[in-house]
Write an enzyme that holds these catalytic residues in place. Structure first.
Site, PDB file in Angstrom:
ATOM      1  N   GLU A 315       0.984  -0.904   0.042  1.00  0.00           N
ATOM      2  CA  GLU A 315       0.025   0.001  -0.042  1.00  0.00           C
ATOM      3  C   GLU A 315       0.860   1.195   0.105  1.00  0.00           C
ATOM      4  O   GLU A 315       1.629   1.387   0.990  1.00  0.00           O
ATOM      5  CB  GLU A 315      -0.649   0.192   1.270  1.00  0.00           C
ATOM      6  CG  GLU A 315      -1.871  -1.061   1.272  1.00  0.00           C
ATOM      7  CD  GLU A 315      -2.764  -1.021   2.626  1.00  0.00           C
ATOM      8  OE1 GLU A 315      -3.962  -0.593   2.250  1.00  0.00           O
ATOM      9  OE2 GLU A 315      -2.351  -0.821   3.555  1.00  0.00           O
ATOM     10  N   CYS A 316       0.700   1.993  -0.840  1.00  0.00           N
ATOM     11  CA  CYS A 316       1.547   3.400  -1.053  1.00  0.00           C
ATOM     12  C   CYS A 316       3.041   3.387  -0.630  1.00  0.00           C
ATOM     13  O   CYS A 316       3.574   3.054  -1.870  1.00  0.00           O
ATOM     14  CB  CYS A 316       0.676   4.464   0.001  1.00  0.00           C
ATOM     15  SG  CYS A 316       1.238   6.196  -0.545  1.00  0.00           S
TER      16      CYS A 316
END
Length: 436
Positions: A315-316
């Site tokens: 994630e990210c």
């Protein structure tokens, strides 16, 4: 567990410092305090945990829904829950502080900047109380904490100016020691920039702890039928956990531990990738540790394992580490895991900030075909992807990776700019995908 929400008149008014001082004041008065944060933030909760010595609960209507929000509230422990708000009280259409207070049915204590006002502080608080009725929000503004207020005549003037129905809960004195350094993405993390304990205790002494405890009320319980977790799986999940990968919701790790065997490892410490069925790379600050990530062998090993079929979900910051390369704002280029067909570049300004909604175009690690996930994005990087790159999601709301898609796919792995919460079901789907 009783609680109240600490709302602000605007961003930057000093909610985090006020929340930390209130936690300390209540603890000094003998209360067992559970901190929480309205909104999807990872950074402010790290400061809560540094003071309260327990994880701060994430409370976000968009990410969790009302029942999910209440479930996460009641997974906390203590006598009193202090919920720090996000931005100004009414700001945000996805999950404002007012929406969180309304979902919990608890009162709001308003943080007002009193540095250059007395009667005007009271007028501001009154306006915030009356505005709830004007827009049809069931929000009770119970009173104020006066941020950056002196004692003596200044404090007395604020207290006396408050109309009936608005309680004075104390003040936070102006102090250079009560400032938390910031950088891109927000404040520095709690373990990097903890407030001096003496300054925090002095601020706590100017607050009226008993009044704050008395105003707290108990929220409704969540729907008991929905408060259940699916059974355990045979999966073993490796979670990256260090200064580069530090954006993890407590509920996410709890859900993984409830249903699987979880082991942590540190890419910046050159830990080997553990024997596992799947890897979770949370967000964080890979750009601040890019030289270590390139120098150690962990990401290269992770890339090799992903090429052999190991499922990696990032994630990210995790997506950034899964890319071929990461270029900082100084123009320095670093090799990353080379799992995803993308090159990531950091920018001086944020590239996306929003609550997001994604629709899966096909079955993937975190969603079935046609399912929708709600999450949050906030990043200063952009990803330049190959022309033939495959995406898992179309963006119903938000920017994603290219404006219309998120969820870059390669091998059995998935990288998104969106952060999702355990209440979305994404991590249950992840466990079920890798345990087959």
């Amino acid at each position: 567990m009783r609680g109240f929400v600490l709302g602000g008149v605007r961003s930057g008014v000093g909610k985090t410092v006020a929340a930390l001082a209130i936690v300390r004041a209540l603890e000094d008065a003998g209360y067992d305090v559970q901190p929480a944060k309205a909104g999807p933030d990872f950074i402010d909760p790290s400061h809560h945990e540094a003071v309260a010595n327990r994880p701060s609960r994430t409370l976000d209507v968009w990410l969790q829904g009302t029942d999910g929000l209440r479930r996460n509230y009641y997974r906390g422990e203590g006598d009193v829950c202090v919920v720090e708000g996000v931005m100004g009280l009414y700001d945000g259409d996805g999950s404002s502080t007012a929406m969180v207070a309304e979902a919990l049915e608890v009162p709001v204590v308003l943080v007002v900047d009193a540095a250059a006002g007395m009667e005007s502080v009271a007028a501001t608080a009154l306006g915030f109380r009356e505005y709830a009725d004007a827009i049809g929000r069931d929000v009770e503004v119970a009173g104020i904490v006066a941020q950056r207020a002196h004692g003596g005549r200044h404090e007395a003037g604020i207290r006396e100016a408050l109309p009936d129905g608005l309680t004075y809960f104390g003040r936070i004195p102006p102090s250079g020691d009560l400032e938390i350094p910031d950088r891109h993405l927000g404040l520095e993390m709690g373990d990097e920039a903890a407030l001096p304990s003496e300054a925090l205790r002095e601020a706590a002494e100017t607050l009226e702890a008993e009044r704050l405890a008395e105003v707290a009320t108990e929220p409704p319980r969540p729907d008991a039928a929905a408060d259940s977790v699916a059974g355990s799986t045979d999966a073993r999940i490796a979670v990256a956990s260090d200064a580069a990968f530090c954006f993890r919701y407590p509920a996410t790790i709890e859900r993984l531990r409830e249903r699987a065997d979880v082991v942590s490892f540190s890419p910046i410490a050159d830990d080997p990738v553990p024997d596992c069925d799947g890897v979770y790379l949370p967000g964080g600050y890979p750009e601040l540790h890019a030289d270590d990530l390139e120098a150690t062998g962990t990401l290269a090993e992770l890339g090799d394992r992903a090429g052999e079929g190991l499922a990696v979900f990032g994630e990210c910051g995790g997506l950034m580490a899964m890319s071929r390369s990461l270029t900082t704002t100084d123009g320095d280029r670093y090799e990353m895991a080379d799992i995803l067909p993308a090159d990531v570049t950091m920018h001086d300004r944020y590239q996306a900030l929003n609550h997001v909604e994604l629709e899966a175009t096909d079955a993937t690690l975190t969603a079935g075909r046609g399912e929708r996930l709600r999450g949050h994005e906030f990043h200063y990087s952009s990803a330049d992807v190959d022309d033939d790159a495959r995406f898992a999601f179309e963006t119903v709301r938000g920017d994603g990776i290219d404006g219309t898609h998120d969820g870059l796919l390669e091998h059995e792995s998935l990288g998104t700019y969106a952060h999702v919460h355990a209440e979305s079901g994404a991590f249950d789907r992840f466990l079920e995908s890798v345990s087959r």
